[in-house]
Design an enzyme around this catalytic site. Structure first.
Site, PDB file in Angstrom:
ATOM      1  N   GLY A 109      12.622  14.275   4.835  1.00 58.76           N
ATOM      2  CA  GLY A 109      12.492  12.822   4.625  1.00 58.76           C
ATOM      3  C   GLY A 109      11.555  12.448   3.492  1.00 58.76           C
ATOM      4  CE  LYS A 161       5.547   7.258  -5.116  1.00 59.75           C
ATOM      5  NZ  LYS A 161       5.876   8.600  -4.635  1.00 59.75           N
ATOM      6  N   GLY A 215       1.902   7.555  -0.343  1.00 53.29           N
ATOM      7  CA  GLY A 215       2.215   7.710   1.086  1.00 53.29           C
ATOM      8  C   GLY A 215       1.104   7.203   1.983  1.00 53.29           C
ATOM      9  CG  ASP A 265       8.977   8.180  -6.475  1.00 51.69           C
ATOM     10  OD1 ASP A 265       9.348   7.173  -5.854  1.00 51.69           O
ATOM     11  OD2 ASP A 265       7.963   8.842  -6.169  1.00 51.69           O
ATOM     12  CD  GLU A 273      -2.827   1.264   0.227  1.00 47.27           C
ATOM     13  OE1 GLU A 273      -3.726   0.435   0.165  1.00 47.27           O
ATOM     14  OE2 GLU A 273      -2.701   2.189  -0.609  1.00 47.27           O
TER      15      GLU A 273
HETATM   16  P1  NDP Z   1      15.813   5.746   4.544  1.00 47.00           P
HETATM   17  O1  NDP Z   1      17.011   5.958   3.688  1.00 47.00           O
HETATM   18  O2  NDP Z   1      15.410   6.821   5.491  1.00 47.00           O
HETATM   19  O3  NDP Z   1      16.045   4.409   5.432  1.00 47.00           O
HETATM   20  C1  NDP Z   1      16.576   3.252   4.911  1.00 47.00           C
HETATM   21  C2  NDP Z   1      16.844   2.283   6.053  1.00 47.00           C
HETATM   22  O4  NDP Z   1      17.247   1.044   5.520  1.00 47.00           O
HETATM   23  C3  NDP Z   1      17.953   2.718   7.035  1.00 47.00           C
HETATM   24  O5  NDP Z   1      17.620   2.357   8.343  1.00 47.00           O
HETATM   25  C4  NDP Z   1      19.168   1.925   6.552  1.00 47.00           C
HETATM   26  O6  NDP Z   1      20.058   1.571   7.599  1.00 47.00           O
HETATM   27  C5  NDP Z   1      18.515   0.672   6.038  1.00 47.00           C
HETATM   28  N1  NDP Z   1      19.261   0.062   4.923  1.00 47.00           N
HETATM   29  C6  NDP Z   1      19.506   0.586   3.716  1.00 47.00           C
HETATM   30  N2  NDP Z   1      20.185  -0.277   2.949  1.00 47.00           N
HETATM   31  C7  NDP Z   1      20.353  -1.390   3.712  1.00 47.00           C
HETATM   32  C8  NDP Z   1      20.991  -2.633   3.498  1.00 47.00           C
HETATM   33  N3  NDP Z   1      21.584  -2.918   2.346  1.00 47.00           N
HETATM   34  N4  NDP Z   1      20.980  -3.538   4.490  1.00 47.00           N
HETATM   35  C9  NDP Z   1      20.405  -3.260   5.680  1.00 47.00           C
HETATM   36  N5  NDP Z   1      19.783  -2.081   5.934  1.00 47.00           N
HETATM   37  C10 NDP Z   1      19.773  -1.167   4.976  1.00 47.00           C
HETATM   38  O7  NDP Z   1      14.638   5.355   3.561  1.00 47.00           O
HETATM   39  P2  NDP Z   1      13.080   5.640   3.743  1.00 47.00           P
HETATM   40  O8  NDP Z   1      12.644   5.167   5.056  1.00 47.00           O
HETATM   41  O9  NDP Z   1      12.793   7.047   3.351  1.00 47.00           O
HETATM   42  O10 NDP Z   1      12.457   4.758   2.559  1.00 47.00           O
HETATM   43  C11 NDP Z   1      12.314   3.365   2.692  1.00 47.00           C
HETATM   44  C12 NDP Z   1      11.449   2.842   1.566  1.00 47.00           C
HETATM   45  O11 NDP Z   1      10.158   3.436   1.646  1.00 47.00           O
HETATM   46  C13 NDP Z   1      11.949   3.173   0.158  1.00 47.00           C
HETATM   47  O12 NDP Z   1      11.613   2.110  -0.698  1.00 47.00           O
HETATM   48  C14 NDP Z   1      11.151   4.417  -0.228  1.00 47.00           C
HETATM   49  O13 NDP Z   1      11.012   4.582  -1.621  1.00 47.00           O
HETATM   50  C15 NDP Z   1       9.825   4.072   0.413  1.00 47.00           C
HETATM   51  N6  NDP Z   1       8.968   5.203   0.702  1.00 47.00           N
HETATM   52  C16 NDP Z   1       9.467   6.276   1.373  1.00 47.00           C
HETATM   53  C17 NDP Z   1       8.657   7.338   1.678  1.00 47.00           C
HETATM   54  C18 NDP Z   1       9.146   8.528   2.403  1.00 47.00           C
HETATM   55  O14 NDP Z   1       8.367   9.499   2.592  1.00 47.00           O
HETATM   56  N7  NDP Z   1      10.394   8.568   2.840  1.00 47.00           N
HETATM   57  C19 NDP Z   1       7.237   7.325   1.300  1.00 47.00           C
HETATM   58  C20 NDP Z   1       6.799   6.140   0.601  1.00 47.00           C
HETATM   59  C21 NDP Z   1       7.656   5.124   0.336  1.00 47.00           C
HETATM   60  P3  NDP Z   1      20.860   2.654   8.482  1.00 47.00           P
HETATM   61  O15 NDP Z   1      19.808   3.317   9.340  1.00 47.00           O
HETATM   62  O16 NDP Z   1      21.825   1.867   9.268  1.00 47.00           O
HETATM   63  O17 NDP Z   1      21.474   3.604   7.496  1.00 47.00           O
HETATM   64  N1  HSE Z   2      10.090  10.279  -2.662  1.00 48.87           N
HETATM   65  C1  HSE Z   2       8.710   9.933  -2.650  1.00 48.87           C
HETATM   66  C2  HSE Z   2       7.887  11.166  -2.879  1.00 48.87           C
HETATM   67  C3  HSE Z   2       8.347   9.300  -1.333  1.00 48.87           C
HETATM   68  O1  HSE Z   2       8.416  12.265  -2.683  1.00 48.87           O
HETATM   69  O2  HSE Z   2       6.729  11.050  -3.276  1.00 48.87           O
HETATM   70  C4  HSE Z   2       6.919   8.792  -1.315  1.00 48.87           C
HETATM   71  O3  HSE Z   2       6.762   7.726  -2.188  1.00 48.87           O
END
Ligand code: NDP
Ligand code: HSE
Length: 430
Positions: A188, A206, A135, A202, A130
């Site tokens: 973020g 979607k 988001g 991106d 989802e």
């Molecule tokens: P972040 O970069 O903030 O967090 C990524 C996390 O994954 C960190 O904790 C990092 O570890 C860990 N990580 C990354 N690579 C590895 C690896 N190879 N092995 C183990 N741990 C790993 O990303 P987001 O939370 O922003 O995004 C996560 C997902 O959600 C993505 O697919 C993004 O597209 C999706 N998404 C994000 C949104 C947003 O608003 N940010 C909205 C909708 C979807 P460490 O903390 O140690 O660096």
């Molecule tokens: N980077 C994405 C955006 C996160 O800005 O819409 C949510 O999917």
């Protein structure tokens, strides 16, 4: 019957930490809804020594995925590490280990979704996604369940929070592109590589996910016509405003008997159009169904807690299935064969901003080009606050095909008085 559900959380960044907060802060409500407690048993991260603001014990953080996959007490995996390779492998390994998966990963779902959903079915596991689109807006479940009985003919909307945040800040706060992108990253919203946001990739991913579901057909990333924010020239936002429009990076998908067309591009919306007032990181998507007519879904398109709300909603759905023993029972195979409409036949109204040498007869020469291509003009305006020798001409066409648009562009480029077509946009919503 299980008396608790344990989660392996892969990733503890913007989204992962939000999931942990919701599971912690809403644990009583979730327990009431599910009848059993849901707990994070282990967390996979890249850097185990990073300082983290969380109530979770540092002992449950690991850098070893196998530690999670081999833990028989872990029922469900939540993948929020992002990227393609490692995330896809982690999802595959989890499913093969018989653990259901919830993911927010549009990169993986847009490219490998059908194969992974099949793998989930084969292993009698759920794979829910989802949060991969919109988001905090429950769009996927709306298409899968709420509108399941309808035939969807079109979707259009804003599906990227970062670019919408940038365009809003540039328009309303006169912020520079660079500063707005930096703020979106700080908050973020942006992807790890923000070029995916600003180049429209991106949003294209979607739209692949939404269009595949809405039209029950295979849609590939290569089927999406993509233009990103680079297409927007200095002065365009102000110029659009003068004409009563707002520039948005919009996604659109349509289906008719000729096939499907999917696009992501900067589009001009009249200021009276609801999408023109969707601001900051908010997203909004219109869904048009044969029976339901027009529906619109609006909400935060990015950010920690909104996205985590969608992830947690999926966790609840997967837990319910686990408790009832009915995981992996959703049919995923598309109903229709992939049929993509030719780019050239797509119809749209176009806004052209053309820099010309400010000479007598130029306007007549240019309007003749539009006429020769069978394009009827709705608006022709000379915008001459440029230099003494140059002027910008603005042409807004009635509906023309993309082929007509490209022919006009080719002819304009061969016209000596034309310095350049500075920008061009599809005009929506009138
Ligand atoms: P972040 O970069 O903030 O967090 C990524 C996390 O994954 C960190 O904790 C990092 O570890 C860990 N990580 C990354 N690579 C590895 C690896 N190879 N092995 C183990 N741990 C790993 O990303 P987001 O939370 O922003 O995004 C996560 C997902 O959600 C993505 O697919 C993004 O597209 C999706 N998404 C994000 C949104 C947003 O608003 N940010 C909205 C909708 C979807 P460490 O903390 O140690 O660096
Ligand atoms: N980077 C994405 C955006 C996160 O800005 O819409 C949510 O999917």
């Amino acid at each position: 019957m299980k008396n608790e559900i344990n989660i392996g959380l892969l990733g503890f960044g913007v989204v992962g930490s939000g999931v942990a907060k919701i599971l912690e802060n809403h644990q009583e409500d979730l327990r009431h809804k599910l009848g059993v407690p849901v707990e994070i048993k282990k967390v996979l991260v890249k850097d185990q020594h990073k300082k983290r603001d969380t109530a979770l014990s540092s002992d449950i953080f690991t850098t070893d995925l196998n530690e999670i996959l081999e833990d028989p007490s872990i029922d469900l995996i939540v993948e929020v590490i992002g990227g393609t390779c490692e995330a896809k492998e982690a999802i595959e390994s989890s499913l093969r280990a018989g653990k259901g998966v919830v993911t927010a990963n549009k990169d993986v779902m847009a490219e490998y979704g059908p194969g992974l959903l099949q793998l989930a079915d084969d292993n009698k596991c759920d794979l829910f996604y989802e949060a991969s689109v919109g988001g905090g807006i429950p769009l996927i479940r709306t298409l899968e369940d709420g509108l399941a009985s309808d035939r969807i003919s079109a979707l259009t909307g804003i599906v990227n929070g970062t670019t919408n945040f940038i365009l809003t800040k540039m328009k309303h706060d006169k912020m520079s592109y660079e500063d707005a992108l930096a703020e979106a990253t700080e908050l973020g919203f942006a992807e790890a590589d923000p070029s995916a946001d600003v180049d429209g990739i991106d949003a294209a991913r979607k739209m692949v996910i939404l269009a595949s579901l809405a039209f029950s057909t295979e849609v590939l990333l290569e089927d999406v016509f993509v233009r990103g924010l680079k297409e927007i020239r200095d002065g365009d936002l102000e110029l659009a405003e003068q004409f009563g429009y707002t520039v948005k990076l919009a996604g659109s998908a349509k289906k008719n008997s000729d096939g499907i067309e999917v696009a992501v591009e900067p589009v001009l919306f009249p200021n009276s159009h609801p999408l023109a007032s969707v601001n900051n990181e908010f997203n909004a998507v219109y869904v048009y169904g044969d029976a339901v007519g027009e529906t619109m879904f609006y909400g935060p398109g990015a950010g920690s807690l909104p996205t985590a709300t969608s992830v947690t909603g999926d966790i609840v759905a997967a837990c319910r299935n686990l408790l009832m023993g009915v995981n992996g029972k959703r049919p995923h195979a598309p109903q229709y064969e992939r049929k993509v409409k030719s780019d050239e036949t797509k119809l749209a109204r176009y806004f052209h901003r053309i820099r010309v040498r400010d000479e007598i007869g130029v306007l007549t020469k240019l309007t003749a080009i539009y006429s020769s291509q069978g394009a009827s003009l709705a608006t022709v305006i000379q915008h001459s606050d440029k230099t003494e020798t140059d002027a910008d001409l603005i042409f807004i066409t009635h509906q023309i095909s993309r082929k007509q648009h490209l022919n006009i562009v080719a002819e304009l480029n061969q016209t000596p008085e034309v310095i350049g077509l500075l920008s061009h946009y599809r005009v929506e919503g009138e």
